[in-house]
Structure formats: structure tokens, C-alpha cells
Write a protein that holds these residues in place. Sequence first.
Motif, PDB file in Angstrom:
ATOM      1  N   VAL A 132       0.861  -1.183   0.000  1.00  0.00           N
ATOM      2  CA  VAL A 132       0.000   0.000   0.000  1.00  0.00           C
ATOM      3  C   VAL A 132       0.896   1.231   0.000  1.00  0.00           C
ATOM      4  N   ASP A 133       0.336   2.330  -0.419  1.00  0.00           N
ATOM      5  CA  ASP A 133       1.121   3.560  -0.458  1.00  0.00           C
ATOM      6  C   ASP A 133       1.205   4.223   0.914  1.00  0.00           C
ATOM      7  N   VAL A 134       0.118   4.151   1.675  1.00  0.00           N
ATOM      8  CA  VAL A 134       0.127   4.676   3.040  1.00  0.00           C
ATOM      9  C   VAL A 134      -0.587   3.687   3.953  1.00  0.00           C
ATOM     10  N   PHE A 135       0.040   3.386   5.080  1.00  0.00           N
ATOM     11  CA  PHE A 135      -0.582   2.541   6.097  1.00  0.00           C
ATOM     12  C   PHE A 135      -0.730   3.370   7.367  1.00  0.00           C
ATOM     13  N   TYR A 136      -1.968   3.452   7.861  1.00  0.00           N
ATOM     14  CA  TYR A 136      -2.277   4.274   9.032  1.00  0.00           C
ATOM     15  C   TYR A 136      -2.549   3.424  10.268  1.00  0.00           C
ATOM     16  N   ALA A 137      -2.076   3.875  11.411  1.00  0.00           N
ATOM     17  CA  ALA A 137      -2.571   3.384  12.698  1.00  0.00           C
ATOM     18  C   ALA A 137      -3.894   4.105  12.940  1.00  0.00           C
ATOM     19  N   HIS A 138      -4.985   3.338  12.974  1.00  0.00           N
ATOM     20  CA  HIS A 138      -6.325   3.910  12.872  1.00  0.00           C
ATOM     21  C   HIS A 138      -6.767   4.651  14.136  1.00  0.00           C
ATOM     22  N   ARG A 139      -6.209   4.286  15.273  1.00  0.00           N
ATOM     23  CA  ARG A 139      -6.558   4.989  16.512  1.00  0.00           C
ATOM     24  C   ARG A 139      -5.450   4.800  17.534  1.00  0.00           C
ATOM     25  N   TRP A 140      -5.449   5.673  18.511  1.00  0.00           N
ATOM     26  CA  TRP A 140      -4.486   5.608  19.612  1.00  0.00           C
ATOM     27  C   TRP A 140      -4.701   4.327  20.408  1.00  0.00           C
ATOM     28  N   ASP A 141      -3.625   3.700  20.776  1.00  0.00           N
ATOM     29  CA  ASP A 141      -3.675   2.474  21.572  1.00  0.00           C
ATOM     30  C   ASP A 141      -3.222   2.804  22.992  1.00  0.00           C
ATOM     31  N   PRO A 142      -4.145   2.807  23.969  1.00  0.00           N
ATOM     32  CA  PRO A 142      -3.771   3.187  25.335  1.00  0.00           C
ATOM     33  C   PRO A 142      -2.978   2.119  26.079  1.00  0.00           C
ATOM     34  N   ASN A 143      -2.899   0.924  25.513  1.00  0.00           N
ATOM     35  CA  ASN A 143      -2.286  -0.192  26.229  1.00  0.00           C
ATOM     36  C   ASN A 143      -0.887  -0.561  25.723  1.00  0.00           C
ATOM     37  N   THR A 144      -0.608  -0.260  24.463  1.00  0.00           N
ATOM     38  CA  THR A 144       0.686  -0.636  23.872  1.00  0.00           C
ATOM     39  C   THR A 144       1.620   0.567  23.893  1.00  0.00           C
ATOM     40  N   ASN A 145       2.877   0.345  24.304  1.00  0.00           N
ATOM     41  CA  ASN A 145       3.800   1.477  24.317  1.00  0.00           C
ATOM     42  C   ASN A 145       3.997   1.995  22.891  1.00  0.00           C
ATOM     43  N   LEU A 146       4.101   3.298  22.789  1.00  0.00           N
ATOM     44  CA  LEU A 146       4.074   3.966  21.492  1.00  0.00           C
ATOM     45  C   LEU A 146       5.248   3.554  20.607  1.00  0.00           C
ATOM     46  N   ARG A 147       6.376   3.280  21.216  1.00  0.00           N
ATOM     47  CA  ARG A 147       7.539   2.878  20.421  1.00  0.00           C
ATOM     48  C   ARG A 147       7.278   1.560  19.694  1.00  0.00           C
ATOM     49  N   GLU A 148       6.583   0.630  20.318  1.00  0.00           N
ATOM     50  CA  GLU A 148       6.272  -0.629  19.636  1.00  0.00           C
ATOM     51  C   GLU A 148       5.417  -0.371  18.402  1.00  0.00           C
ATOM     52  N   THR A 149       4.413   0.488  18.553  1.00  0.00           N
ATOM     53  CA  THR A 149       3.567   0.822  17.400  1.00  0.00           C
ATOM     54  C   THR A 149       4.398   1.445  16.285  1.00  0.00           C
ATOM     55  N   ALA A 150       5.226   2.417  16.637  1.00  0.00           N
ATOM     56  CA  ALA A 150       6.040   3.100  15.632  1.00  0.00           C
ATOM     57  C   ALA A 150       7.024   2.141  14.975  1.00  0.00           C
ATOM     58  N   GLU A 151       7.655   1.284  15.770  1.00  0.00           N
ATOM     59  CA  GLU A 151       8.639   0.347  15.214  1.00  0.00           C
ATOM     60  C   GLU A 151       7.974  -0.702  14.328  1.00  0.00           C
ATOM     61  N   ALA A 152       6.742  -1.109  14.678  1.00  0.00           N
ATOM     62  CA  ALA A 152       6.019  -2.057  13.831  1.00  0.00           C
ATOM     63  C   ALA A 152       5.717  -1.433  12.474  1.00  0.00           C
ATOM     64  N   MET A 153       5.319  -0.177  12.467  1.00  0.00           N
ATOM     65  CA  MET A 153       5.015   0.499  11.211  1.00  0.00           C
ATOM     66  C   MET A 153       6.288   0.740  10.400  1.00  0.00           C
ATOM     67  N   ASP A 154       7.362   1.066  11.092  1.00  0.00           N
ATOM     68  CA  ASP A 154       8.644   1.223  10.419  1.00  0.00           C
ATOM     69  C   ASP A 154       9.080  -0.092   9.766  1.00  0.00           C
ATOM     70  N   HIS A 186      13.682   7.399  11.146  1.00  0.00           N
ATOM     71  CA  HIS A 186      13.699   7.791   9.726  1.00  0.00           C
ATOM     72  C   HIS A 186      12.562   7.106   8.952  1.00  0.00           C
ATOM     73  N   THR A 187      11.427   6.981   9.605  1.00  0.00           N
ATOM     74  CA  THR A 187      10.233   6.405   8.976  1.00  0.00           C
ATOM     75  C   THR A 187       9.497   7.509   8.215  1.00  0.00           C
ATOM     76  N   PRO A 188       9.096   7.278   6.978  1.00  0.00           N
ATOM     77  CA  PRO A 188       8.418   8.331   6.206  1.00  0.00           C
ATOM     78  C   PRO A 188       6.985   8.568   6.672  1.00  0.00           C
ATOM     79  N   PHE A 189       6.842   9.455   7.662  1.00  0.00           N
ATOM     80  CA  PHE A 189       5.550   9.804   8.263  1.00  0.00           C
ATOM     81  C   PHE A 189       4.937  10.960   7.486  1.00  0.00           C
TER      82      PHE A 189
END
Length: 328
Positions: A132-154, A186-189
Amino acid sequence: MVYAADEQRYEKMPYRRVADSGLILPAVSFGLWRGLGDQKPLANSREVILKAFDNGIFSFDNASNYGPSNGTAEETFGAVYEKDLKPYRDELIITTKAGYHMWPGPLGEFSGKKTLVAALDLSLRRMHLDYVDVFYAHRWDPNTNLRETAEAMDLLVRQGKALYVGVSNYTTEQTAAIAKIFAELHTPFIGNQVSYNMLNRDAETTGLLDTLGENHASLIAYGPLAEGLLTDRYLDGIPADIAVHRSNDFIKADIPAAVRKLNRLNDLAAQRGQSLNQMAMAWLLRDNRVASIVTGATSVEHLLDNIKFTANMDFTEAELGQIDAILG
């Protein structure tokens, strides 16, 4: 019948660069949401999607939970892509999201690594895509640490399954926090897809537009007509039980005031030679930090009416002042 795209399609729609990235979007992106999933015949969906592309809309927005039944909007798009749009893949921007409820069990929602990786793999299969050209995290996750979310998307970008990443429905503070991690990686956000319209100006008042600009990202606006409120449909009154998106629910607190605003806006739109909905969409794009408006359509007539606003997107300072005064 073999589909051949309209050769004048790129003359029919303005285009906007997403901040200073290489990503370019049409002023209008086509959102499948709940309009073209399992409730509509495929022939109807195909007609509307192809008419969108023929009119210069080359960005198609989806999510793993769109349908109404989970995944059926992606399956619909995938069927049209496989039959008609595959030869045009290099011209298309195809986006999807993950985070709301997608499948049974505790791993079927939010933004843990396992969930995001599985969700994108599922979306790619449904849409018959390699990436896909853009993959979005659809909503804030209050339970998962933010770095894990960012690193998964990276990781998904590094695997070639997404070219860019974004977030959706993140607050200003949440956007700033994940943008900082993306910068480190260096993830293209590229931005935040949020509800934004004349009645719901949180993107301005909370500083979200400023934060996105500071992080070389853009806002992608969904709900530009506030579920139909910003049309001529409710000039004589708004039903107390009207179903609106949660981000516009505040309107129910003072319905008479909202109706007065709509009528005054409608009068101004008429002076501009536009319908209320056309002015409302043009107004969103007055700020170059808004890269695209996501809107859906369930018929060709609905689609063509939505995009008429591109004929008049300019506002005078006096008009912008009038709008601010009306909206209060």
C-alpha cells in the motif's frame, strides 16, 4: 468490457503535495468506508470507483474494518482493482488502516506489532496488492507502548509492504509523540487523518495543524460534510436523533443554533455560486497543510456533485471573515 481510463483525467482535479514529501494527492480522495462494501452490488461499486478515477481521483482510502462487514470494502476495491485498475497501479495511491475491531479475540484491534503486521497482510490479500502507499494506525492504543507501534510500522515500510505511514484520530499531543519516534527511526511519516469540517474545527483550535506542519506532515480530512449536515438537507431543522460521527456529536447540544449557522453559510455559498456542500469542501482546502479531503459516494451522481467544488476554491479575506463570524 475492457476498462480504459479517461485520457483527460488529470485535467479535472487539483493536486496537492503532502508537506515536503514526494507524495502527491488529489484534492479529493475516495473513501470506501461503509458505502461500497457488502451492502452494494459490485457493479454499482465498480461504476463509482472507475468514475472517480476518470475524474482525476487516484487516491483510494480503506481500512481493515470498513464494510460494513469487516474487510468487505477492501474486497470490493480489490475486485475492481484486479479487473480494471491493475494496469494503472503506478498512478494510484492506495491507503488502508488498522486499529479498530477487525477479527475476534484480543489481538483483533489496536496497534501492537502482531496486530498491525497481521492486519496489513490481510489487507494486501483482500486488495490483491503487493504494497500500500500509506498505512495508518487507525486509533491511539492506550495499552501498547508507542515505540512498539512506531517500530512495527517502520518494519512494514522496510519490508516494502507500505511506502509511507500515518496515523488517524490521534490528538495533537499523540501526533507529536509518535512523530518524534518516526523521526528517530527515519520512517516516512506523512500525516494524520482526522475529522475536520466547518462545524468541527478541533484540528485548528488544538494546534494539530501547527504540529503537523512542524513535523513535515499534513492533515487528511475525513467527514468534510459532517455526515450531511453541511448540505441543504437540514436547513429547515435537524432531527434530535440524527446519527452523526462521534467527533460531530457536540452539534446536538444546541440544534437551533446549528440550523441558524447552516442557513447563514448556505446564503454565503449561494452568493459564491455554490451549494453549501461545495463551499464546505472548498473551505477545507484553503490551508495548504490540508493535503486531501476524504469523501465517499454511493452513486455516480453523488460523486460528481461532490467534486464540483473544484471549480471555485478561492476565498476572499472578507468571505473567510464572514465564515469565521458565522461559526463563532
